[in-house]
Design a protein around this motif. Structure first.
Motif, PDB file in Angstrom:
ATOM      1  N   LYS A 140     -47.828  44.587  -8.658  1.00 51.63           N
ATOM      2  CA  LYS A 140     -47.466  45.502  -8.167  1.00 51.63           C
ATOM      3  C   LYS A 140     -48.394  46.711  -8.962  1.00 51.63           C
ATOM      4  CE  LYS A 140     -42.908  44.735  -6.657  1.00 51.63           C
ATOM      5  NZ  LYS A 140     -41.570  44.934  -6.781  1.00 51.63           N
ATOM      6  N   GLU A 141     -48.672  46.531 -10.300  1.00 52.75           N
ATOM      7  CA  GLU A 141     -49.188  47.152 -11.234  1.00 52.75           C
ATOM      8  C   GLU A 141     -50.942  47.409 -10.803  1.00 52.75           C
ATOM      9  OE1 GLU A 141     -48.423  45.654 -14.964  1.00 52.75           O
ATOM     10  OE2 GLU A 141     -46.450  46.798 -15.055  1.00 52.75           O
ATOM     11  N   ASP A 172     -44.819  40.151  -7.931  1.00 57.63           N
ATOM     12  CA  ASP A 172     -44.271  40.447  -9.315  1.00 57.63           C
ATOM     13  C   ASP A 172     -44.849  41.847  -9.849  1.00 57.63           C
ATOM     14  OD1 ASP A 172     -46.390  39.669 -10.404  1.00 57.63           O
ATOM     15  OD2 ASP A 172     -45.874  38.550 -11.924  1.00 57.63           O
ATOM     16  N   SER A 173     -44.333  42.042 -10.796  1.00 61.47           N
ATOM     17  CA  SER A 173     -44.658  43.458 -11.668  1.00 61.47           C
ATOM     18  C   SER A 173     -46.135  43.792 -11.986  1.00 61.47           C
ATOM     19  CB  SER A 173     -43.965  43.745 -12.843  1.00 61.47           C
ATOM     20  OG  SER A 173     -42.422  43.667 -12.602  1.00 61.47           O
TER      21      SER A 173
END
Length: 512
Positions: free
Chosen positions: A41-42, A37-38
């Motif tokens: 990825k961060e 999820d985001s």
């Protein structure tokens, strides 16, 4: 160079092993795959900063990272640490010989410190099940995970410690918790005690019966009569948690992130009292990132709903199925999750909108229609699942001024424990039945049949008091519990008489 690092994803209250595969080749690109999820990825930016601040360099190679199995969505920032270790191992900054023996989880700050995560306990259980040597996670979660025996749990505060550990430059000290000693030492410590309650002997008796049989209970009384005060003291007379119950309860609170830092096992039955503005999702659980709701956080404990008619009707109606099945099944497009929900429902309410219907001193200003409308906010099917309905009247001044302490919770608790032991013996051949409140109609006919005198009393009471049909089974269940408290094998007329007195709202003329 291909490296494998192991982490875990929490689904429901259990963990699933996640294999993080990192392949390093020539180039300067980073590819992260495997349904992240985001927040996952961060992690790239957090890892770059954490390594720079702690004196290490981000690998200048082509990195392909796969998080397997790829059909499980990876959520949250807890994968920062295993991703960073995988990258460094693939670029040969750290040696990889020990990495496969540990599950690694933790969120990185920009300065390299490691922040706490949710679900440390189910992850530790999964690490032991899959035969890993140890678990490396934030030091704030170490005590929580260390209750799992036969597993080395290492709490770390900075990524530098983990890198030096895998490079054999230092040793990590395992966190040790004497689970049984801590568990039994804290079971008798309560903030509230029934000895502090002035008067209200009939209400204390009703709560004792409810605790002994696992019965749901509702208290009806004017504002300030002591409904919330009595409810908060209920956990102090419930039977102590077993180690198995404690472990299951702790797992739920761990997944929800409700455990305090540096805490281990939950030793006392939970007491949850959500505000009446709570949403349906917050009550049952779920959401975009599924989390346990209040009914699961109250598992093996008490769910207290103060001012019951003020709750949204849809919120109250979702309680009906968990009250029967002791589990809640949440189905969404992307996932389907089961949470345990074996709680004891305790509710309180005013008898009318102004609060003074049936008050001994103050006059009620509501008309009969308003009183009935107020009571009708609670549906019949929900009321059908509440065995004990007790009316509370305010304590007179003489009682409030009395300095003599009442009966302590510890004494009441001993009677409750003895009654529960009798029920355990009775239902030894029924693995899904734990207490009298869960008896089916078939078991009622076997274990809760009154004698001829009792049947006559029950028939007379139902006719004279206009008791509804739903009251019949409830009275038998409660009378069985009262008999257990008295140490009686048979249900006597006195037990039935007391149980009949706990059916205030079932009287057809109560609000008339």
């Amino acid at each position: 160079m291909l490296i494998k690092v192991f982490g875990a994803a929490v689904q429901g209250i259990d963990a699933t092993l996640i294999t993080i595969e990192v392949n390093s080749t020539r180039g300067c690109m980073l590819y992260l795959v495997g349904l992240p999820d985001s927040a996952v990825k961060e992690s790239h930016q957090r890892i770059i900063s954490a390594l720079q601040v702690t004196g290490y360099k981000m690998p200048r190679t082509n990195l392909v990272i796969n998080m397997a199995p790829a059909d499980i969505r990876k959520e949250g920032s807890a994968y920062d640490l295993p991703l960073a270790i995988g990258m460094l191992a693939a670029s040969e900054t750290i040696t990889s010989e020990k990495i496969a023996r540990y599950i690694i989880m933790g969120e990185l700050s920009l300065d390299g410190t490691i922040q706490p995560i949710k679900g440390a306990l189910p992850i530790a259980i999964k690490a032991r099940e899959d035969g890993f040597d140890g678990l490396i996670l934030p030091e704030q979660n170490a005590r929580e995970a260390a209750v799992v025996n036969n597993l080395q749990v290492y709490g770390v505060s900075n990524i530098r410690e983990v890198i030096r550990f895998f490079n054999n430059e230092c040793e990590l000290k395992p966190t040790l918790v004497d689970t049984r000693e801590e568990f039994y030492a804290q079971q008798e410590l309560f903030d509230f005690d029934f000895a502090e309650v002035k008067g209200q002997e009939n209400v204390k008796r009703a709560l004792e019966v409810a605790a002994a049989g696992g019965h749901n209970l509702i208290m009806i009384g004017a504002p300030g009569s002591g409904k919330s005060m009595m409810a908060k003291r209920l956990p102090s007379i419930l039977p102590p948690l077993s180690l198995g119950e404690s472990l299951e309860t702790t797992k739920i609170h761990s997944v929800a992130g409700k455990l305090g830092r540096h805490s281990s096992l939950i030793t006392k039955r939970p007491f949850r009292d959500p505000h009446h503005t709570i949403s349906q999702v917050a009550m049952v659980g779920g959401g975009s990132f599924p989390q346990p709701g209040e009914i699961s956080l109250a598992h093996h404990g008490v769910l207290f709903l103060d001012e019951l008619p003020e709750f949204n009707r849809s919120v109250l109606e979702v309680l009906r199925q968990p009250l029967e099945d002791r589990r809640i099944h949440i189905s969404r497009v992307k996932c389907s999750i089961d949470y345990p929900a074996g709680f004891m429902l305790v509710a309180s309410m005013n008898p009318c909108p102004c609060g003074y219907y049936n008050h001994p001193a103050k006059a009620c200003v509501c008309n009969p229609g308003q009183v009935q409308k107020y009571l009708n906010k609670i549906s019949g099917p929900l009321l059908d699942r509440i065995d004990i309905q007790i009316e509370i009247v305010p304590v007179p001044f003489e009682k409030m001024a009395d300095r003599q302490l009442g009966e302590a919770s510890s004494a009441i608790r001993q009677r409750v424990i003895h009654a529960r032991h009798r029920q355990e013996e009775r239902f030894a051949d029924h693995p899904t039945i734990y207490c009298n409140a869960q008896m089916t109609s078939k078991q009622l006919s076997t274990y809760a049949q009154p004698d001829a005198a009792g049947l006559t009393l029950l028939r007379t009471a139902m006719q004279r008091l206009d008791l509804s049909a739903r009251a019949y089974d409830r009275i038998l269940k409660v009378s069985r519990t009262i008999a257990d408290l008295d140490g009686s094998k048979e249900i006597q007329a006195t037990h039935l008489a007391e149980a009949i007195g706990y059916r205030n709202l079932d009287r057809e003329n109560w609000a008339g």
